[in-house]
Design a protein around this motif. Sequence first.
Motif, short mmCIF file in Angstrom:
data_model
loop_
_atom_site.label_atom_id
_atom_site.label_comp_id
_atom_site.label_asym_id
_atom_site.label_seq_id
_atom_site.Cartn_x
_atom_site.Cartn_y
_atom_site.Cartn_z
N GLN A 91 0.83 -1.21 0.00
CA GLN A 91 0.00 0.00 0.00
C GLN A 91 0.86 1.26 0.00
OE1 GLN A 91 -3.27 -0.23 -0.51
NE2 GLN A 91 -2.88 -2.44 -0.58
N LYS A 92 1.94 1.25 0.77
CA LYS A 92 2.84 2.40 0.80
C LYS A 92 3.50 2.60 -0.55
CE LYS A 92 5.11 5.84 2.30
NZ LYS A 92 4.42 7.11 2.58
N ALA A 93 3.96 1.50 -1.16
CA ALA A 93 4.60 1.60 -2.47
C ALA A 93 3.63 2.13 -3.52
CB ALA A 93 5.14 0.22 -2.89
N LYS A 94 2.37 1.73 -3.45
CA LYS A 94 1.36 2.24 -4.39
C LYS A 94 1.23 3.76 -4.26
CE LYS A 94 -2.60 0.13 -4.83
NZ LYS A 94 -3.85 -0.60 -4.46
N GLN A 95 1.14 4.24 -3.05
CA GLN A 95 1.01 5.68 -2.82
C GLN A 95 2.22 6.44 -3.35
OE1 GLN A 95 0.44 6.10 1.41
NE2 GLN A 95 -1.38 4.77 1.43
N LEU A 96 3.39 5.90 -3.09
CA LEU A 96 4.62 6.58 -3.48
C LEU A 96 4.81 6.55 -5.00
CD1 LEU A 96 7.13 8.07 -2.66
CD2 LEU A 96 8.20 5.89 -2.04
N LEU A 97 4.52 5.43 -5.63
CA LEU A 97 4.63 5.36 -7.09
C LEU A 97 3.68 6.33 -7.76
CD1 LEU A 97 4.97 1.51 -7.64
CD2 LEU A 97 6.69 3.23 -8.24
N LYS A 98 2.52 6.52 -7.18
CA LYS A 98 1.57 7.49 -7.74
C LYS A 98 2.16 8.89 -7.72
CE LYS A 98 -3.29 8.90 -7.50
NZ LYS A 98 -4.61 8.61 -6.90
N GLN A 99 2.89 9.22 -6.66
CA GLN A 99 3.56 10.52 -6.59
C GLN A 99 4.70 10.62 -7.60
OE1 GLN A 99 3.90 10.14 -1.99
NE2 GLN A 99 4.08 12.32 -2.43
N VAL A 100 5.50 9.58 -7.69
CA VAL A 100 6.65 9.59 -8.59
C VAL A 100 6.22 9.71 -10.05
CG1 VAL A 100 8.59 8.18 -9.44
CG2 VAL A 100 8.15 8.34 -6.98
N TYR A 101 5.06 9.12 -10.37
CA TYR A 101 4.55 9.14 -11.75
C TYR A 101 3.45 10.19 -11.93
CZ TYR A 101 7.23 5.07 -13.21
OH TYR A 101 8.27 4.21 -13.55
N ASN A 102 3.56 11.27 -11.19
CA ASN A 102 2.71 12.46 -11.40
C ASN A 102 1.22 12.16 -11.32
OD1 ASN A 102 5.05 14.10 -11.95
ND2 ASN A 102 5.11 13.19 -14.00
N GLY A 103 0.84 11.35 -10.35
CA GLY A 103 -0.58 11.12 -10.10
C GLY A 103 -1.17 9.90 -10.78
N ALA A 104 -0.39 9.20 -11.61
CA ALA A 104 -0.90 8.00 -12.30
C ALA A 104 -0.89 6.81 -11.33
CB ALA A 104 -0.05 7.69 -13.52
N ASP A 105 -2.02 6.11 -11.24
CA ASP A 105 -2.09 4.94 -10.37
C ASP A 105 -1.17 3.84 -10.89
OD1 ASP A 105 -3.99 5.83 -8.48
OD2 ASP A 105 -5.61 5.48 -9.92
N PRO A 106 -0.44 3.18 -10.00
CA PRO A 106 0.46 2.11 -10.45
C PRO A 106 -0.32 0.87 -10.88
CG PRO A 106 0.46 2.24 -8.06
CD PRO A 106 -0.34 3.41 -8.55
N ILE A 107 0.32 0.04 -11.69
CA ILE A 107 -0.24 -1.22 -12.15
C ILE A 107 0.23 -2.32 -11.20
CG2 ILE A 107 -0.40 -2.80 -14.10
CD1 ILE A 107 0.77 -0.44 -15.81
N LEU A 108 -0.65 -3.24 -10.89
CA LEU A 108 -0.27 -4.43 -10.13
C LEU A 108 -0.11 -5.58 -11.11
CD1 LEU A 108 -2.58 -4.19 -6.97
CD2 LEU A 108 -0.31 -3.20 -7.36
N ILE A 109 1.05 -6.22 -11.10
CA ILE A 109 1.37 -7.25 -12.08
C ILE A 109 1.66 -8.58 -11.37
CG2 ILE A 109 2.95 -7.97 -13.92
CD1 ILE A 109 3.60 -5.01 -14.38
N TRP A 110 0.93 -9.61 -11.78
CA TRP A 110 1.30 -10.97 -11.36
C TRP A 110 2.09 -11.54 -12.52
CZ3 TRP A 110 -2.67 -8.31 -9.42
CH2 TRP A 110 -2.91 -8.40 -8.05
N GLU A 111 3.40 -11.54 -12.38
CA GLU A 111 4.30 -11.83 -13.49
C GLU A 111 4.41 -13.32 -13.75
OE1 GLU A 111 5.87 -11.56 -16.45
OE2 GLU A 111 6.26 -9.54 -15.68
#
Length: 466
Positions: free
Chosen positions: A383-403
């Motif tokens: 959850q923390k990484a999701k919030q931070l990635l959204k900031q790093v990518y200028n408000g874009a929600d991150p993708i969750l990938i089951w690789e």
Amino acid sequence: MPITLKKIDQYYQENYETIIEQFSKFLSFKSVSTDTAFEEELLSCANWLMQFIKERLNFNVELIPTVTGKPLILAKNHCGEDKKTLLYYGHYDVQPADPYDKWLSDPFVAEIRDGRIFARGAQDNKGQTFFVLKALEFLVQQNSLNCNIILLIEGEEECGSVGIEKALPELKTTLEAADLLLVCDTGTLSPLQGAITMGLRGICGLTVSLGGLRCDLHSGVHGGVAPNPAIELVRLLASLYDTNLRVKVPGFYDDIIAPTEEELAEAKKAPITDELYKQIAGAPPMGGEKGKDFHLRRSFLPTLEINGLSSGYQGPGMKTIIPQEAFAKLSCRTAFGQSSKKIIERLESTIKEMAPDYLELKITDVEAGGDGVRARLDSPHVQKAKQLLKQVYNGADPILIWEGASIPVVSNLCKTADTEPLMVGFGLEEDNIHAPNESFSLEQFRRGLIFTAKFVEDFASEQDNS
């Protein structure tokens, strides 16, 4: 006072030339782990990296010998017994650069073109490991590294991670201190969105051959009489699948921990259409078991793939022979919950049972890598990484990938350290990892550095709220 993303970015911009110079030096080592001809280069790379960590981060660093001779780097700081501990895993070895004539520049002399740095290992995994090291260096310089860090950087991820796997039992006491395993050896689907890899499959494989003929035989004299190893091998391989391409190996689908409805719903949010997949792969997504959902096939179900097939004459024109031997390379991606060791044993047993008894069967290179791994959707670190990635990518929600791919040692690291993984990578499809002209977007490198520095700072502060 918490460090801002702007301040981390300022560090990157002001130190850009130094960062690129150091990164280029790291990339200059021909640290190819699959070829023994590069063993000295591999050791030189390990020694350089060890010295870099010691001088720039002031960590305690040691080279741990392995059974394969490819050293493992273990580096630690110590902020206090009451502080949280973050374990980072990466690798300094790279794939072979062949074919060299397909490269536009020397694969071991870094070159910047169009906002990308080109070299073997630029992304996988020297680039992503290096932005982690520079992020930690920034925090050290700011006196803001307030958690314990364990760096575990191996030199044979590209050839099976045998050394680190054998070393893990002796490292158990050290690694058990970890509260989280961070891995930056993955990627995202778009340069406009970050991504968290929520799962990886396991891996295993083998080589199978059929032979026994005295030599290549004349296909006129012996055709229709002598058994043809190429034909028999093709028949054997085909017998491993039913008409819907479901694998017929007994027990192949046992022990799978299926995704939850929420996980599958999140996986389906990934912006991959049939047409986009065709652009990426060159063919539509028609592989795997018919009737199964794309995301199940790509991420959550096991696979059996033929990686290579060889027999007889390969030159121009015709050569009328019955080949003496035929070979195939097979690999399986195992699903979460399965044992890669059990799956490869079942495949080997099935091949032995179904092979013709009038030809000589050989099964070699039997390897069981790590098992699959899966992160929890409700993990506070996710959850923390999701919030931070959204900031790093200028408000874009991150993708969750089951690789669908594998990092063999990650599962065993989680088991040894008794901790959960957080897999956040910044690679892109166009990076061409494992191929000629590998590169890494410098913008993605910058984002990785910013994310890592801020995540580590926040991770350290979490203890105050626990």
